[in-house]
Write an enzyme that holds these catalytic residues in place. Sequence first.
Site, PDB file in Angstrom:
ATOM      1  N   SER A   1       4.080   1.155   0.668  1.00  0.00           N
ATOM      2  CA  SER A   1       4.120   2.609   0.904  1.00  0.00           C
ATOM      3  C   SER A   1       3.950   2.924   2.389  1.00  0.00           C
ATOM      4  O   SER A   1       2.918   3.441   2.803  1.00  0.00           O
ATOM      5  CB  SER A   1       3.093   3.344   0.040  1.00  0.00           C
ATOM      6  OG  SER A   1       1.823   2.772   0.071  1.00  0.00           O
TER       7      SER A   1
ATOM      8  N   SER B   1       3.140  -6.216   3.782  1.00  0.00           N
ATOM      9  CA  SER B   1       3.406  -7.325   2.871  1.00  0.00           C
ATOM     10  C   SER B   1       2.551  -8.514   3.300  1.00  0.00           C
ATOM     11  O   SER B   1       2.470  -8.836   4.481  1.00  0.00           O
ATOM     12  CB  SER B   1       4.891  -7.708   2.936  1.00  0.00           C
ATOM     13  OG  SER B   1       5.157  -8.793   2.091  1.00  0.00           O
TER      14      SER B   1
END
Length: 197
Positions: A107, A35
Amino acid sequence: MVNKDIVWHEASITKREYHEKNQHKSSIIWLTGLSGSGKSTIANAAARELFAQGYQVTVLDGDNVRHGLNKDLGFSDEDRKENIRRIGEVAKLFVEQGTIVITAFISPFKEDRGLVRQLVEEDEFHEVYVKCDLATCEERDPKGLYKKARNGEIPFFTGIDSPYEEPETPELVLDTGAHNREECKNQLVQYVKDQTK
């Protein structure tokens, strides 16, 4: 398991016909990374440029998908796996329609990315590692998520209390810690153009 009474219907327009009409191949460009690494920013900038050049392209973004299709999923390992499985199936549908799909998902698990790779033909999945060290991602923290995770407000946050498994052999590495957004976008655009001729 699929019910035996459900029958697959072949499309009336083939992938090859889409490729001929679009004058490019379709594929999944799978951006993975922590992130704050720049996945969504780069994906959208690259898609905008490719679209301007006549490419059939779309972006599937992790946050956006969780507002609809995957709003019933949390962030446990099982839910993350299901999130990626669903996105893989959606991306495959776009590939069958002749579209270049740029995905922007953390992911975190290699196995899940590998399962998506297996959904399409060998040359239709391209893993792109948007590389950025944790300290830089935390410093950027565009959504304030790292701060919340450090304060215990967000459990199972990738990079803090949930692992991120780096790709071992990605097709492309975009190092956003060493290169600016424009350089990374240009690198991705050129890669996509080269791979979808």
